[in-house]
Design a protein around this motif. Structure first.
Motif, PDB file in Angstrom:
ATOM      1  N   GLU A  10       0.839  -1.208   0.000  1.00  0.00           N
ATOM      2  CA  GLU A  10       0.000   0.000   0.000  1.00  0.00           C
ATOM      3  C   GLU A  10       0.870   1.252   0.000  1.00  0.00           C
ATOM      4  O   GLU A  10       0.552   2.245  -0.660  1.00  0.00           O
ATOM      5  N   THR A  11       1.965   1.216   0.761  1.00  0.00           N
ATOM      6  CA  THR A  11       2.867   2.374   0.824  1.00  0.00           C
ATOM      7  C   THR A  11       3.571   2.562  -0.518  1.00  0.00           C
ATOM      8  O   THR A  11       3.695   3.678  -1.020  1.00  0.00           O
ATOM      9  N   VAL A  12       4.003   1.449  -1.107  1.00  0.00           N
ATOM     10  CA  VAL A  12       4.702   1.538  -2.404  1.00  0.00           C
ATOM     11  C   VAL A  12       3.787   2.203  -3.432  1.00  0.00           C
ATOM     12  O   VAL A  12       4.193   3.139  -4.135  1.00  0.00           O
ATOM     13  N   TYR A  13       2.522   1.763  -3.499  1.00  0.00           N
ATOM     14  CA  TYR A  13       1.600   2.348  -4.490  1.00  0.00           C
ATOM     15  C   TYR A  13       1.298   3.801  -4.160  1.00  0.00           C
ATOM     16  O   TYR A  13       1.219   4.650  -5.048  1.00  0.00           O
ATOM     17  N   TYR A  14       1.118   4.087  -2.883  1.00  0.00           N
ATOM     18  CA  TYR A  14       0.797   5.469  -2.507  1.00  0.00           C
ATOM     19  C   TYR A  14       1.952   6.411  -2.863  1.00  0.00           C
ATOM     20  O   TYR A  14       1.743   7.479  -3.443  1.00  0.00           O
ATOM     21  N   VAL A  15       3.165   5.989  -2.549  1.00  0.00           N
ATOM     22  CA  VAL A  15       4.342   6.827  -2.835  1.00  0.00           C
ATOM     23  C   VAL A  15       4.453   7.079  -4.340  1.00  0.00           C
ATOM     24  O   VAL A  15       4.709   8.201  -4.778  1.00  0.00           O
ATOM     25  N   ARG A  16       4.205   6.025  -5.121  1.00  0.00           N
ATOM     26  CA  ARG A  16       4.314   6.196  -6.587  1.00  0.00           C
ATOM     27  C   ARG A  16       3.291   7.183  -7.122  1.00  0.00           C
ATOM     28  O   ARG A  16       3.463   7.725  -8.210  1.00  0.00           O
ATOM     29  N   SER A  17       2.204   7.403  -6.365  1.00  0.00           N
ATOM     30  CA  SER A  17       1.156   8.313  -6.853  1.00  0.00           C
ATOM     31  C   SER A  17       1.490   9.786  -6.610  1.00  0.00           C
ATOM     32  O   SER A  17       0.769  10.671  -7.048  1.00  0.00           O
ATOM     33  N   ILE A  18       2.584  10.055  -5.887  1.00  0.00           N
ATOM     34  CA  ILE A  18       2.928  11.446  -5.556  1.00  0.00           C
ATOM     35  C   ILE A  18       3.588  12.108  -6.778  1.00  0.00           C
ATOM     36  O   ILE A  18       4.614  11.617  -7.265  1.00  0.00           O
ATOM     37  N   PRO A  19       3.026  13.202  -7.267  1.00  0.00           N
ATOM     38  CA  PRO A  19       3.592  13.827  -8.472  1.00  0.00           C
ATOM     39  C   PRO A  19       5.048  14.260  -8.252  1.00  0.00           C
ATOM     40  O   PRO A  19       5.384  14.830  -7.207  1.00  0.00           O
ATOM     41  N   GLY A  20       5.885  13.959  -9.225  1.00  0.00           N
ATOM     42  CA  GLY A  20       7.286  14.428  -9.191  1.00  0.00           C
ATOM     43  C   GLY A  20       8.187  13.683  -8.216  1.00  0.00           C
ATOM     44  O   GLY A  20       9.330  14.098  -8.016  1.00  0.00           O
ATOM     45  N   ILE A  21       7.703  12.600  -7.632  1.00  0.00           N
ATOM     46  CA  ILE A  21       8.512  11.897  -6.618  1.00  0.00           C
ATOM     47  C   ILE A  21       9.769  11.262  -7.240  1.00  0.00           C
ATOM     48  O   ILE A  21       9.722  10.771  -8.359  1.00  0.00           O
ATOM     49  N   HIS A  22      10.870  11.319  -6.484  1.00  0.00           N
ATOM     50  CA  HIS A  22      12.074  10.576  -6.872  1.00  0.00           C
ATOM     51  C   HIS A  22      12.157   9.378  -5.923  1.00  0.00           C
ATOM     52  O   HIS A  22      12.100   9.565  -4.710  1.00  0.00           O
ATOM     53  N   ILE A  23      12.322   8.189  -6.467  1.00  0.00           N
ATOM     54  CA  ILE A  23      12.420   6.996  -5.608  1.00  0.00           C
ATOM     55  C   ILE A  23      13.831   6.426  -5.722  1.00  0.00           C
ATOM     56  O   ILE A  23      14.335   6.216  -6.823  1.00  0.00           O
ATOM     57  N   SER A  24      14.450   6.229  -4.565  1.00  0.00           N
ATOM     58  CA  SER A  24      15.816   5.695  -4.544  1.00  0.00           C
ATOM     59  C   SER A  24      15.775   4.255  -4.020  1.00  0.00           C
ATOM     60  O   SER A  24      15.118   3.973  -3.009  1.00  0.00           O
ATOM     61  N   TYR A  25      16.489   3.366  -4.702  1.00  0.00           N
ATOM     62  CA  TYR A  25      16.498   1.947  -4.320  1.00  0.00           C
ATOM     63  C   TYR A  25      17.845   1.612  -3.667  1.00  0.00           C
ATOM     64  O   TYR A  25      18.886   2.086  -4.132  1.00  0.00           O
ATOM     65  N   PRO A  26      17.843   0.828  -2.596  1.00  0.00           N
ATOM     66  CA  PRO A  26      19.103   0.553  -1.882  1.00  0.00           C
ATOM     67  C   PRO A  26      19.985  -0.450  -2.620  1.00  0.00           C
ATOM     68  O   PRO A  26      19.484  -1.219  -3.442  1.00  0.00           O
ATOM     69  N   GLU A  27      21.268  -0.435  -2.283  1.00  0.00           N
ATOM     70  CA  GLU A  27      22.187  -1.402  -2.914  1.00  0.00           C
ATOM     71  C   GLU A  27      21.903  -2.821  -2.427  1.00  0.00           C
ATOM     72  O   GLU A  27      22.037  -3.782  -3.156  1.00  0.00           O
ATOM     73  N   ARG A  28      21.561  -2.949  -1.143  1.00  0.00           N
ATOM     74  CA  ARG A  28      21.277  -4.268  -0.569  1.00  0.00           C
ATOM     75  C   ARG A  28      19.842  -4.272  -0.056  1.00  0.00           C
ATOM     76  O   ARG A  28      19.389  -3.282   0.515  1.00  0.00           O
ATOM     77  N   THR A  29      19.138  -5.373  -0.229  1.00  0.00           N
ATOM     78  CA  THR A  29      17.763  -5.458   0.266  1.00  0.00           C
ATOM     79  C   THR A  29      17.784  -5.763   1.778  1.00  0.00           C
ATOM     80  O   THR A  29      18.822  -6.148   2.334  1.00  0.00           O
ATOM     81  N   MET A  30      16.637  -5.638   2.406  1.00  0.00           N
ATOM     82  CA  MET A  30      16.519  -6.009   3.827  1.00  0.00           C
ATOM     83  C   MET A  30      16.997  -7.448   4.037  1.00  0.00           C
ATOM     84  O   MET A  30      17.720  -7.765   4.985  1.00  0.00           O
ATOM     85  N   TRP A  31      16.614  -8.327   3.101  1.00  0.00           N
ATOM     86  CA  TRP A  31      16.912  -9.760   3.276  1.00  0.00           C
ATOM     87  C   TRP A  31      18.414 -10.010   3.129  1.00  0.00           C
ATOM     88  O   TRP A  31      18.972 -10.858   3.812  1.00  0.00           O
TER      89      TRP A  31
END
Ligand code: SF4
Length: 300
Positions: free
Chosen positions: A60-81
């Protein structure tokens, strides 16, 4: 809504606006970061909205964040796992390595805006202010003293805190932000009621998880919540539980490969066992201190 607080927050954002580049607005997808996002627009200050994907965010958070106009999303080098395997133990309240590596990345050398509030916790009350300059506390304190700004050293002595929006404070921000981590917290004194009234007033629906009764938006299984909260997460999101259990299996293998002894006290047999310990269902309640002490023995 306390309109004075709203006006003040807008003024703060205008006062500290960097001259040469936009603010770096830290956006988590929670209600507080929605407030600062709307305030930055109302203030008319230049800003970029940045979200750090943690890999354990609720869908739900992932979809909500993507709906924010102009958002920049940064992905980490290592995942939680992957981090769990790297660190060789699960994240805990005392050892929340995941926040530094997943959630609090980015914005180095920029003036950041956050939605940090005193009402959230005692730790926030002690460690946050309108302006916080993290790192190089001696140098920042000297700069602040030279500029005639009122400041206090943070209780952890890893930074300085200023609660004024005057010319002196602004000067310190201008002089320090390139070499430190500088945050402006324009809603630091807002209550929960202030936040909700403000969002309703501006027609912000906010993250749908709040409508499902959530008080806090964090990663699924976040150890900063209660054991009951962790269990509820895993009931609602069983696939994430499975991913943690598999990561714990790999973590045990990594501990064995690294020659960490498997003492009788722990007897972590598999990922399911670690999961039971992690959510507080293992009566022995081994602490991180115990694990560290055992690891230290391994290395002697
Ligand atoms: S919100 Fe919780 S689980 Fe997520 S990175 Fe921070 S401490 Fe870790």
């Amino acid at each position: 809504m306390d309109t004075d607080k709203e006006k003040r927050a807008i003024e703060y954002l205008r006062t500290f606006e960097p001259q040469t580049e936009p603010y770096y607005l830290c956006y988590s997808g929670g209600k507080d970061s929605d407030c600062v996002r709307i305030l930055a627009a109302l203030a008319g200050v230049k800003h970029e909205i940045w979200h750090n994907h943690t890999t354990a965010d609720a869908p739900e958070t992932v979809y909500y964040v993507r709906s924010i106009p102009g958002i920049h999303i940064s992905y980490p080098e290592r995942t939680m796992w992957q981090l769990i395997v790297d660190e060789m133990f699960p994240p805990t309240r005392q050892a929340r390595y995941c926040c530094a590596k997943l959630k609090e990345r980015g914005g180095r050398g920029r003036v950041k805006i956050t939605g940090v509030r005193w009402a959230e916790s005692k730790n926030r009350r002690d460690n946050a202010g309108l302006v916080r300059i993290n790192g190089k506390p001696k140098k920042s304190a000297k700069t602040a003293a030279d500029a005639g700004a009122k400041f206090m050293i943070s209780p952890k002595e890893n930074g300085i805190i200023m609660n004024n929006d005057n010319a002196e404070t602004r000067k310190v921000v201008e002089m320090c932000y390139r070499t430190t981590s500088t945050t402006i917290n324009p809603i630091v004194d807002w209550t929960d009621a202030d936040v909700w009234e403000f969002l309703h007033h501006y027609g912000c629906a906010s993250n749908p998880l709040y409508q499902c009764g959530r008080k806090r938006i964090g990663c699924i299984g976040c150890p900063l919540q209660s054991d009951a909260g962790m269990k509820r997460d895993f009931q609602e999101y069983p696939k994430y539980r499975q991913m943690y259990v598999h990561a714990f299996d790999r973590m045990i293998a990594a501990r064995e490969a690294a020659g960490r002894i498997k003492p009788k006290e722990i007897e972590w047999t598999d990922g399911e066992h670690v999961m039971r310990w992690w959510v507080g269902d293992d009566a022995r309640q081994i602490t991180v201190d115990d694990i560290n002490a055992i690891d230290a023995l391994d290395h002697n």
